[in-house]
Design a protein around this motif. Structure first.
Motif, PDB file in Angstrom:
ATOM      1  N   SER A 160      42.946  82.820 104.793  1.00 19.36           N
ATOM      2  CA  SER A 160      43.465  81.561 103.951  1.00 19.36           C
ATOM      3  C   SER A 160      44.017  80.663 105.085  1.00 19.36           C
ATOM      4  O   SER A 160      44.645  80.939 105.985  1.00 19.36           O
ATOM      5  CB  SER A 160      44.777  82.173 103.050  1.00 19.36           C
ATOM      6  OG  SER A 160      45.219  80.992 102.331  1.00 19.36           O
ATOM      7  N   ARG A 214      45.921  78.134 104.096  1.00 19.94           N
ATOM      8  CA  ARG A 214      47.347  77.919 103.717  1.00 19.94           C
ATOM      9  C   ARG A 214      48.138  79.195 104.234  1.00 19.94           C
ATOM     10  O   ARG A 214      48.025  80.104 103.772  1.00 19.94           O
ATOM     11  CB  ARG A 214      47.324  77.851 102.194  1.00 19.94           C
ATOM     12  CG  ARG A 214      48.926  77.277 101.898  1.00 19.94           C
ATOM     13  CD  ARG A 214      49.105  77.141 100.213  1.00 19.94           C
ATOM     14  NE  ARG A 214      48.409  75.762 100.172  1.00 19.94           N
ATOM     15  CZ  ARG A 214      48.920  74.457 100.469  1.00 19.94           C
ATOM     16  NH1 ARG A 214      50.051  74.292 101.022  1.00 19.94           N
ATOM     17  NH2 ARG A 214      47.962  73.683 100.151  1.00 19.94           N
ATOM     18  N   PRO A 232      52.815  81.433  98.844  1.00 22.47           N
ATOM     19  CA  PRO A 232      52.120  80.431  99.903  1.00 22.47           C
ATOM     20  C   PRO A 232      53.139  79.601 100.267  1.00 22.47           C
ATOM     21  O   PRO A 232      54.113  79.037  99.516  1.00 22.47           O
ATOM     22  CB  PRO A 232      51.051  79.750  98.822  1.00 22.47           C
ATOM     23  CG  PRO A 232      50.970  80.737  97.737  1.00 22.47           C
ATOM     24  CD  PRO A 232      52.206  81.546  97.450  1.00 22.47           C
ATOM     25  N   TYR A 281      53.990  75.564 101.097  1.00 25.62           N
ATOM     26  CA  TYR A 281      53.576  74.197 100.999  1.00 25.62           C
ATOM     27  C   TYR A 281      54.261  73.367 101.881  1.00 25.62           C
ATOM     28  O   TYR A 281      55.478  73.556 102.174  1.00 25.62           O
ATOM     29  CB  TYR A 281      53.656  73.774  99.513  1.00 25.62           C
ATOM     30  CG  TYR A 281      52.775  74.831  98.763  1.00 25.62           C
ATOM     31  CD1 TYR A 281      51.518  74.497  98.208  1.00 25.62           C
ATOM     32  CD2 TYR A 281      53.494  75.762  97.997  1.00 25.62           C
ATOM     33  CE1 TYR A 281      50.926  75.347  97.390  1.00 25.62           C
ATOM     34  CE2 TYR A 281      52.835  76.512  97.165  1.00 25.62           C
ATOM     35  CZ  TYR A 281      51.598  76.298  96.736  1.00 25.62           C
ATOM     36  OH  TYR A 281      50.858  77.224  95.727  1.00 25.62           O
TER      37      TYR A 281
END
Length: 372
Positions: free
Chosen positions: A81, A83, A111, A113
């Motif tokens: 991934s 992210r 996740p 951000y």
């Protein structure tokens, strides 16, 4: 075959003293790298509300003493991934010690951000903001991001270290300037007036230097009223550190002033009717400026270590103020350190900051050396 570039002598003759110092300093690679680290530290101190994912008081009682979460780009199934993400925690019972431990939960993928909306704060005390540099899209009461683990109340240690950067670095900066001002003034007075004034100031310096530093710091800090506000304690600790560390500056300043005072250009200015104040501001202080810069960079680590030591011993800054020394108070018990070693992580920031200041000081000292 490598060619050696020869710099014309006329180019050096056209450079001022500050330009020569700048050129020599940037040739010191380690000092330049350390300066970059210090710039990042002070940028963190200035924008700590934006960089920290949470406030210092934000807590989640379900995650007491949670270990640091590992940032991942590849999950347990091998999927990549772009992210970054972390795994949440699930509680399990250790079969040997029967204590609750936290283990990564692959089913709870969080996740990370950037420029995420989070807890509101006032940037510089002026602007209402709620954007943070990074974080997770979850409420703190539900899930929290623990990059450096959590403390005994379930507070994010990374956020508290970021906020502590402002206090620890600012107390070193303010304390060094106070110490320098006091040392330069008293050292200059001692050198210029001499006689009984010089005798009294030097005896005071010898008395202060004869007292061990740590007990003297503790005695002065313990004398502070317990009813004082955190802001009053902050400035009082800064003054205490300055009152103890000005003596070496005053002695060196006295010797520098005495050597420069008898120089030919100072005697010539005096014979032409220049006042002592003119000689001090136009001749003595400018020739002493390189030492001041070096002393600032070498004195700040001592202030940081002094504040850390006093706060660690419980006679310095106190909660709710957050500094690196205050955070290390949790690591006083060996049992806590053995089972939760991440509580010692604030000490790593102290070591990096102190080493960076020392490297920058070495670079400035070499650059300011007139014989180099």
């Amino acid at each position: 075959m490598a060619t050696i570039q020869v710099v014309p002598e006329k180019e050096f003759q056209s450079l001022s003293q500050w330009q020569l110092m700048k050129r020599r300093f940037f040739q010191h690679k380690l000092a330049v790298a350390a300066m970059v680290v210090l710039i990042l530290f002070y940028a963190t101190a200035i924008f700590c509300e934006f960089i920290a994912p949470y406030k210092t008081t934000t807590r989640n009682s379900r995650y007491l003493y949670a270990p640091p979460q590992r940032i991942r780009f590849i999950d347990n199934e091998g999927n990549f991934s772009l992210r970054p993400f972390v795994y949440g925690y699930k509680k399990e019972r250790d079969p040997v010690t029967w204590q609750e431990v936290y283990t990564p939960d692959p089913d709870l993928k969080l996740p990370i951000y950037f420029f995420v909306k989070g807890e509101p704060y006032r940037l510089f005390g002026l602007f209402d903001c709620d954007i943070h540099l990074f974080g997770i899209d979850r409420s703190p009461s539900e899930q929290m991001l623990f990059l450096l683990g959590s403390d005994e109340l379930g507070r994010d240690l990374f956020s508290r270290v970021v906020y502590g950067t402002r206090i620890s670095l600012s107390i070193g900066l303010i304390g060094v300037f106070l110490s320098l001002a006091l040392g330069l003034i008293l050292g200059g007075i001692s050198a210029i007036f001499g006689g009984a004034v010089d005798f009294v100031i030097q005896r005071i310096i010898e008395i202060i230097l004869s007292i061990p530093q740590i007990p003297l710091w503790m005695a002065l800090s313990a004398a502070l009223p317990a009813s004082w506000s955190p802001l009053q304690i902050y400035f009082a600790i800064t003054v205490v550190l300055s009152l103890v560390t000005w003596t070496n500056v005053a002695r060196i300043a006295r010797g520098k002033f005495l050597s420069i005072k008898e120089s030919d250009f100072v005697s010539a200015a005096r014979s032409m009717g220049a006042s002592e104040w003119w000689n001090i501001t136009r001749h003595l202080i400018p020739n002493f400026m390189s030492y001041i810069l070096v002393q600032i960079t070498l004195g700040i680590p001592g202030m940081i270590l002094g504040e850390t030591s006093l706060s660690f011993l419980g006679v310095g800054l106190r909660a709710p103020i957050v500094s690196w020394g205050v955070l290390l108070q949790q690591a006083q018990k060996m049992q806590v350190v053995a089972m939760r070693p991440w509580l010692l992580l604030p000490a790593a920031f102290v070591v990096v900051a102190v080493l960076s200041f020392n490297f920058v000081g070495d670079g400035l000292r070499d650059a300011a050396d007139p014989h180099s």
